[in-house]
Write a protein that holds these residues in place. Structure first.
Motif, PDB file in Angstrom:
ATOM      1  N   TRP A  83      10.336  -0.380  11.627  1.00 39.31           N
ATOM      2  CA  TRP A  83       9.939  -1.323  10.593  1.00 39.31           C
ATOM      3  C   TRP A  83      11.164  -1.976   9.973  1.00 39.31           C
ATOM      4  O   TRP A  83      12.203  -1.359   9.803  1.00 39.31           O
ATOM      5  CB  TRP A  83       9.176  -0.588   9.496  1.00 39.31           C
ATOM      6  CG  TRP A  83       7.794  -0.235   9.916  1.00 39.31           C
ATOM      7  CD1 TRP A  83       7.436   0.715  10.808  1.00 39.31           C
ATOM      8  CD2 TRP A  83       6.598  -0.838   9.456  1.00 39.31           C
ATOM      9  NE1 TRP A  83       6.079   0.748  10.944  1.00 39.31           N
ATOM     10  CE2 TRP A  83       5.541  -0.189  10.118  1.00 39.31           C
ATOM     11  CE3 TRP A  83       6.310  -1.848   8.560  1.00 39.31           C
ATOM     12  CZ2 TRP A  83       4.223  -0.536   9.900  1.00 39.31           C
ATOM     13  CZ3 TRP A  83       5.002  -2.176   8.355  1.00 39.31           C
ATOM     14  CH2 TRP A  83       3.979  -1.536   9.021  1.00 39.31           C
TER      15      TRP A  83
ATOM     16  N   VAL B 157       6.289   0.139  -2.560  1.00 42.67           N
ATOM     17  CA  VAL B 157       6.125  -0.287  -3.952  1.00 42.67           C
ATOM     18  C   VAL B 157       4.640  -0.455  -4.281  1.00 42.67           C
ATOM     19  O   VAL B 157       4.177  -0.022  -5.347  1.00 42.67           O
ATOM     20  CB  VAL B 157       6.908  -1.598  -4.214  1.00 42.67           C
ATOM     21  CG1 VAL B 157       6.518  -2.238  -5.535  1.00 42.67           C
ATOM     22  CG2 VAL B 157       8.398  -1.323  -4.176  1.00 42.67           C
ATOM     23  N   LEU B 158       3.887  -1.050  -3.390  1.00 37.31           N
ATOM     24  CA  LEU B 158       2.457  -1.221  -3.613  1.00 37.31           C
ATOM     25  C   LEU B 158       1.748   0.137  -3.711  1.00 37.31           C
ATOM     26  O   LEU B 158       0.896   0.334  -4.579  1.00 37.31           O
ATOM     27  CB  LEU B 158       1.851  -2.061  -2.486  1.00 37.31           C
ATOM     28  CG  LEU B 158       0.397  -2.452  -2.646  1.00 37.31           C
ATOM     29  CD1 LEU B 158       0.223  -3.343  -3.870  1.00 37.31           C
ATOM     30  CD2 LEU B 158      -0.090  -3.159  -1.404  1.00 37.31           C
TER      31      LEU B 158
ATOM     32  N   LYS C 284      13.160  -3.530   6.726  1.00 41.50           N
ATOM     33  CA  LYS C 284      13.290  -2.977   5.375  1.00 41.50           C
ATOM     34  C   LYS C 284      12.393  -3.687   4.364  1.00 41.50           C
ATOM     35  O   LYS C 284      11.855  -3.058   3.466  1.00 41.50           O
ATOM     36  CB  LYS C 284      14.744  -3.056   4.929  1.00 41.50           C
ATOM     37  CG  LYS C 284      15.637  -2.126   5.706  1.00 41.50           C
ATOM     38  CD  LYS C 284      17.078  -2.231   5.257  1.00 41.50           C
ATOM     39  CE  LYS C 284      17.956  -1.345   6.108  1.00 41.50           C
ATOM     40  NZ  LYS C 284      19.354  -1.493   5.802  1.00 41.50           N
ATOM     41  N   GLY C 285      12.219  -4.991   4.490  1.00 38.73           N
ATOM     42  CA  GLY C 285      11.406  -5.752   3.540  1.00 38.73           C
ATOM     43  C   GLY C 285       9.946  -5.329   3.506  1.00 38.73           C
ATOM     44  O   GLY C 285       9.420  -4.963   2.448  1.00 38.73           O
ATOM     45  N   PRO C 286       9.233  -5.366   4.644  1.00 37.99           N
ATOM     46  CA  PRO C 286       7.826  -4.962   4.625  1.00 37.99           C
ATOM     47  C   PRO C 286       7.635  -3.494   4.253  1.00 37.99           C
ATOM     48  O   PRO C 286       6.681  -3.150   3.558  1.00 37.99           O
ATOM     49  CB  PRO C 286       7.359  -5.212   6.063  1.00 37.99           C
ATOM     50  CG  PRO C 286       8.271  -6.246   6.583  1.00 37.99           C
ATOM     51  CD  PRO C 286       9.583  -6.000   5.920  1.00 37.99           C
TER      52      PRO C 286
ATOM     53  N   THR D  68       9.535  -1.689   2.253  1.00 35.62           N
ATOM     54  CA  THR D  68       9.736  -1.586   0.801  1.00 35.62           C
ATOM     55  C   THR D  68       8.520  -2.098   0.045  1.00 35.62           C
ATOM     56  O   THR D  68       8.081  -1.484  -0.933  1.00 35.62           O
ATOM     57  CB  THR D  68      10.993  -2.383   0.384  1.00 35.62           C
ATOM     58  OG1 THR D  68      12.106  -1.893   1.132  1.00 35.62           O
ATOM     59  CG2 THR D  68      11.272  -2.252  -1.098  1.00 35.62           C
ATOM     60  N   LEU D  69       7.953  -3.205   0.491  1.00 37.01           N
ATOM     61  CA  LEU D  69       6.768  -3.763  -0.148  1.00 37.01           C
ATOM     62  C   LEU D  69       5.585  -2.791  -0.083  1.00 37.01           C
ATOM     63  O   LEU D  69       4.871  -2.603  -1.074  1.00 37.01           O
ATOM     64  CB  LEU D  69       6.399  -5.097   0.511  1.00 37.01           C
ATOM     65  CG  LEU D  69       5.202  -5.823  -0.067  1.00 37.01           C
ATOM     66  CD1 LEU D  69       5.505  -6.278  -1.493  1.00 37.01           C
ATOM     67  CD2 LEU D  69       4.836  -6.995   0.800  1.00 37.01           C
ATOM     68  N   ILE D  70       5.392  -2.144   1.058  1.00 36.57           N
ATOM     69  CA  ILE D  70       4.302  -1.182   1.200  1.00 36.57           C
ATOM     70  C   ILE D  70       4.504   0.012   0.276  1.00 36.57           C
ATOM     71  O   ILE D  70       3.567   0.480  -0.380  1.00 36.57           O
ATOM     72  CB  ILE D  70       4.165  -0.742   2.670  1.00 36.57           C
ATOM     73  CG1 ILE D  70       3.661  -1.914   3.511  1.00 36.57           C
ATOM     74  CG2 ILE D  70       3.255   0.463   2.814  1.00 36.57           C
ATOM     75  CD1 ILE D  70       3.708  -1.673   4.998  1.00 36.57           C
TER      76      ILE D  70
END
Length: 77
Positions: A49, A59-60, A51-53, A55-57
């Motif tokens: 994966w 945090v959500l 890092k951006g997606p 991290t978003l998952i």
């Protein structure tokens, strides 16, 4: 790159009939592997994966867990 013929040679394979078929009760010769099965895929290597997606998952998921924890604490008190 050399091409390897995956078909067995009828003269050297046991149990083959003249037309290349296999008589009842005989096991057909195994297929050989095909090293030239397709092009080498270098444009899309599996690296995991980004890092951006990811991290978003995360945090959500933390926000949803915090919401339910706060909701449960409000109901208790």
């Amino acid at each position: 790159m050399t091409h390897i013929n995956p078909d067995p040679e009828p003269e050297r394979s046991t149990g083959l009939e003249p037309g290349g078929g296999v008589p009842p009760g005989e096991t057909p010769p195994a297929e050989s592997s095909m090293p030239e099965a397709g092009p080498q895929e270098t444009h899309n290597p599996p690296k995991g994966w980004a890092k951006g997606p990811l991290t978003l998952i995360v945090v959500l998921a933390v926000l949803v867990a915090a919401f339910f924890l706060a909701y449960a604490l409000i109901l208790i008190f």
